[in-house]
Design a protein around this motif. Structure first.
Motif, PDB file in Angstrom:
ATOM      1  N   LEU A   1       0.824  -1.208   0.000  1.00 40.45           N
ATOM      2  CA  LEU A   1       0.000   0.000   0.000  1.00 40.45           C
ATOM      3  C   LEU A   1       0.858   1.257   0.000  1.00 40.45           C
ATOM      4  O   LEU A   1       1.837   1.354   0.743  1.00 40.45           O
TER       5      LEU A   1
ATOM      6  N   ARG B   1      -5.350   3.070  -1.129  1.00 45.28           N
ATOM      7  CA  ARG B   1      -6.177   2.456  -0.080  1.00 45.28           C
ATOM      8  C   ARG B   1      -7.259   1.518  -0.612  1.00 45.28           C
ATOM      9  O   ARG B   1      -7.575   0.514   0.019  1.00 45.28           O
TER      10      ARG B   1
ATOM     11  N   VAL C   1       2.544  -1.382   4.473  1.00 43.84           N
ATOM     12  CA  VAL C   1       1.927  -0.056   4.447  1.00 43.84           C
ATOM     13  C   VAL C   1       3.062   0.953   4.466  1.00 43.84           C
ATOM     14  O   VAL C   1       3.636   1.243   5.523  1.00 43.84           O
TER      15      VAL C   1
ATOM     16  N   GLU D   1       3.395   5.039   6.450  1.00 42.92           N
ATOM     17  CA  GLU D   1       2.188   4.716   7.229  1.00 42.92           C
ATOM     18  C   GLU D   1       1.587   5.924   7.938  1.00 42.92           C
ATOM     19  O   GLU D   1       0.424   5.900   8.329  1.00 42.92           O
TER      20      GLU D   1
ATOM     21  N   TYR E   1      -4.318   7.839   3.811  1.00 48.18           N
ATOM     22  CA  TYR E   1      -4.891   6.505   4.032  1.00 48.18           C
ATOM     23  C   TYR E   1      -6.302   6.581   4.617  1.00 48.18           C
ATOM     24  O   TYR E   1      -7.012   5.586   4.637  1.00 48.18           O
TER      25      TYR E   1
ATOM     26  N   LYS F   1      -4.879   1.962   6.792  1.00 51.35           N
ATOM     27  CA  LYS F   1      -3.815   1.369   7.618  1.00 51.35           C
ATOM     28  C   LYS F   1      -4.414   0.422   8.645  1.00 51.35           C
ATOM     29  O   LYS F   1      -3.962  -0.721   8.785  1.00 51.35           O
TER      30      LYS F   1
ATOM     31  N   ALA G   1      -5.991  -2.541   6.975  1.00 46.95           N
ATOM     32  CA  ALA G   1      -4.979  -3.485   6.490  1.00 46.95           C
ATOM     33  C   ALA G   1      -4.575  -4.450   7.593  1.00 46.95           C
ATOM     34  O   ALA G   1      -4.383  -5.655   7.349  1.00 46.95           O
TER      35      ALA G   1
ATOM     36  N   THR H   1       1.743  -7.706   8.896  1.00 41.55           N
ATOM     37  CA  THR H   1       1.671  -6.326   8.413  1.00 41.55           C
ATOM     38  C   THR H   1       2.933  -5.581   8.822  1.00 41.55           C
ATOM     39  O   THR H   1       3.320  -5.600   9.998  1.00 41.55           O
TER      40      THR H   1
ATOM     41  N   LEU I   1       4.485  -1.781   8.847  1.00 41.60           N
ATOM     42  CA  LEU I   1       4.262  -0.349   8.703  1.00 41.60           C
ATOM     43  C   LEU I   1       5.627   0.324   8.575  1.00 41.60           C
ATOM     44  O   LEU I   1       6.480   0.149   9.454  1.00 41.60           O
TER      45      LEU I   1
END
Length: 749
Positions: free
Chosen positions: A265, A319, A334, A337, A342, A354, A357, A368, A370
């Motif tokens: 992302l 997003r 992400v 972040e 987002y 975020k 996600a 995940t 960030l």
């Protein structure tokens, strides 16, 4: 065989609707398929099946749906789980999510892209047949030319009897009219037919090896993997130009080896070009893009490809990419972040990609990551308190020094009459030297247009939007005044309509005015501007970035777009023209955003070819955040902000919900907002602030009131949300207030 289906409509409705299943479809319906349903007297909608059953509703006649559009679901159970979470957490309907998440082409009739193809008719598909065809066209030289062109382009012969070619390409190459092709079809020499072709781009599979990580990157990579064994979410806090993308590439490669899909992302499509180029060098056609500049038809094709037996292994997008179908998602990255891009603002669902996600990853039991140089306060708090893992990367790639930041007090320069316009002498001198040395410059001004305010010097008249409570911004090149909230536009007046004098003054500076002033200072410089006005078309971002990257542009002027992770080798000077625009915004996050944005802009300087310099112009050099930016001291900034947040009951210690009420009648709105505020206080007591006027209290003819709810983290968010949803429903049921629009913004940014 189900007799009834509960369907979801792409409308802000609080519930599903039940329809009966026509006999011919009863063995085929399943959750996630689309059906066409009648609604009301004449309307029809494409709806999603959410449940199949045999329970006939009582009290009304159930109508049948009219058409089943899918043989297999276009929405997977994992997607429905995410929708359900977003609806509950962000206090919206699943119908609103349906409307936002699914491409328009899947909510109506989608026409596949087709192309007409040509090949030789069956009776001529041999060497003798070709000779006869050419001989028969001896008196039709243009038809003969077209056949010869076909043979030349396809290499058609007895060993390749069914070669085909695009009809358009054949006619264009032969340089004949379409009628010539039609005549060959009529004579039975050519066959013409349509084939479905994709809109999705492919690239040459010339895969390069993945770059080795330097020691600092390798250490961070190993730490991330170690953290992933203990926590599902990890924050990578790496300084600008530390090479975070190389770490991402290694993590992606490991995920692909495990047979997993990856979602990468980004906050802005402006970033996609540079990142895509880097990723495609090592992953080729395994990566797919998904963002708003794609046509709806392209988004539909990507959606369908993700449901196919050969989906993209990597999706890179903004997003909305969260809503794509995934079957084996293993990693979500992400990037940047901290970016507020987002967060979806208007319309609903007002979700934060975020946070969504992290939830999507949990649905798949995935990880995940960030990543950012300037973490959001909440993210860093979660990392330091153990909710997330934390990995720090403090060394820039190739050990390039962080840029030198020079603070310029423009109030003092103005007092001494040493500064005219927006450029101080030190910045002008630095730009002049950079241009002489063939270096590049980035200038940041977080206002687009020419001037934020046009004022009549004689009577003080200021043009305002007739739909919103804001002044109009002058766009000089277009000769227009525009509202940046609703888009209302009028021609720039030559005479004041109030006093009929031609005595206007432009107050403030937008990017367009900066561009004009810079052109006067450096007439030979090649200048480009990157803001919302210059990047409306699909390829505008790419052209501006390409030109700057290739050295075709000397100076890039932009709004916050220029801060978002762009990587340029030759930038030696960055100018932040007015830091106070950010600092003076009336919001508790203003200091945080200022630090993030200015640190990110500063990070564009001196990334590979030596140390860069940043000139930060401000009227308030003593503001505490300024030295924190100069020293690149995130921890000092974080500690000071955390103290304030705790004192005034803001995140990460309290959750926020903003309540907005809108109506055309200001008296009814004031009455309704006071009443709704009282209802909220009955439940939440002193946690409720307002109603008050937001900074812009009327948009598109609707007056707006705002109520703030601050809730301790210890209280159950879902119980709070249940109470808010019930209160809104009860309030809307009152006839007097039924026309008042109410919506919630959960975790606002």
């Amino acid at each position: 065989m189900a007799q009834y289906v509960d369907v979801l409509l792409p409308l802000p409705l609080p519930t599903t609707y039940t329809y009966s299943v026509p006999e011919e479809y009863r063995s085929n319906v399943s959750v996630g398929c689309r059906v066409v349903v009648p609604l009301g007297k004449s309307k029809k909608y494409t709806a999603l099946i959410m449940e199949t059953h045999d329970n006939k509703p009582e009290g009304y006649e159930v109508r049948p749906f009219t058409e089943l559009l899918d043989e297999a679901p276009i929405l997977l159970p994992t997607q429905l789980k995410l929708w359900n979470w977003i609806a509950k957490y962000y206090l919206c309907t699943e119908g609103e999510i349906f409307k936002a998440a699914v491409p328009q082409g899947l909510k109506g009739e989608f026409k596949a892209r087709t192309e007409q193809r040509i090949k030789v008719a069956k009776s001529y598909r041999h060497e003798r047949g070709i000779e006869l065809a050419l001989a028969s066209l001896a008196r039709a030289p243009r038809q003969q030319k077209l056949l010869n062109t076909y043979l030349s382009l396809t290499g058609n012969n007895a060993e390749n009897p069914t070669a085909e070619i695009s009809r358009h390409k054949l006619i264009e190459t032969a340089n004949v009219s379409p009628n010539i092709c039609k005549e060959l079809i009529d004579k039975g020499i050519f066959e013409c037919y349509e084939v479905e072709i994709g809109r999705l781009q492919t690239v040459d599979d010339n895969i390069a090896e993945i770059n080795s990580l330097n020691p600092a990157q390798q250490k961070a990579f190993d730490q991330i993997n170690e953290q992933f064994t203990q926590r599902s979410t990890v924050l990578l806090h790496g300084v600008t130009s530390a090479g975070k993308t190389e770490i991402y590439i290694h993590l992606i490669s490991e995920a692909l080896k495990r047979g997993e899909q990856v979602l990468y992302l980004l906050p802005e499509i402006a970033l996609t070009k540079q990142i895509v180029e880097r990723l495609r060098k090592v992953f080729g056609n395994r990566i797919g893009l998904y963002h708003s500049k794609f046509s709806d038809a392209e988004r539909v094709e990507i959606w369908k490809k993700q449901l196919s037996d050969a989906p993209y292994d990597i999706i890179l997008g903004v997003r909305s990419s969260l809503f794509l179908p995934f079957v084996r998602l293993g990693l979500i990255i992400v990037d940047e972040e901290h970016e507020n891009s987002y967060k979806q603002q208007e319309p609903a669902p007002r979700y934060n990609a975020k946070n969504a996600a992290i939830v999507l990853a949990s649905i798949f039991e995935a990880k995940t990551l960030l990543g950012t140089a300037t973490p959001a306060i909440e993210s860093y708090y979660n990392a330091t308190t153990g909710k997330y893992g934390l990995v720090s990367l403090t060394e820039r790639y190739r050990s390039i020094q962080m840029p030198l930041i020079e603070i310029i007090d423009i109030t003092e320069l103005g007092r001494k009459k040493q500064m005219e316009g927006q450029f101080s002498d030190p910045l002008i001198e630095a730009m002049s030297n950079a241009l002489k040395e063939k270096k590049q410059i980035i200038l940041f001004q977080n206002r687009r247009g020419y001037a934020p305010l046009l004022e009549c010097r004689t009577c003080g008249w200021v043009p305002r939007c007739k739909h919103c409570d804001v002044s109009l911004t002058l766009h000089k090149n277009a000769g227009k005044l525009t509202c940046h909230y609703c888009g209302y536009t009028i021609p720039a007046p030559k005479m004041c309509p109030n006093c009929e004098e031609a005595n206007f003054v432009n107050l403030g500076y937008g990017t367009e005015k900066i561009e004009e002033e810079l052109s006067n200072l450096f007439p030979e410089a090649r200048i480009a501007r990157m803001d919302l006005d210059t990047t409306r078309t699909r390829n505008a971002y790419e052209k501006i970035i390409n030109d700057f990257q290739r050295g075709k542009t000397d100076v890039l002027i932009g709004t916050q777009m220029v801060s978002k992770g762009l990587d340029f080798d030759n930038v030696s000077v960055v100018g932040i023209l007015n830091a106070d625009i950010l600092l003076n915004y009336p919001d508790f996050r203003a200091t945080e955003r200022s630090f993030q944005l200015m640190a990110q802009v500063a990070g564009r300087a001196g990334r590979k070819n030596g140390r860069g310099t940043v000139y930060l112009q401000t009227k308030t050099p003593d503001t505490p955040v300024i030295p924190q930016i100069v020293e690149n001291d995130y921890l000092k900034f974080y500690d000071s902000q955390l103290t304030e947040r705790m004192l005034f009951h803001y995140p990460p210690f309290h959750r926020l919900v903003y309540v907005y009420l809108k109506h055309r009648d200001i008296r009814l709105l004031d009455e309704a907002s006071e009443r709704f505020g009282a209802y909220l206080r009955n439940i939440f007591d002193m946690r409720v602030l307002g109603p008050d006027l937001p900074p812009v209290a009327r948009v598109q003819q609707l007056y707006i009131r705002k109520i703030v709810l601050k809730v301790e983290n210890e209280l159950s968010q879902y119980k709070v949300n249940e109470a808010l949803a019930r209160l809104k429903e009860e309030f809307a049921a009152q006839k007097r207030y039924a026309s008042v629009a109410i919506f919630y913004d959960v975790d606002p940014l």
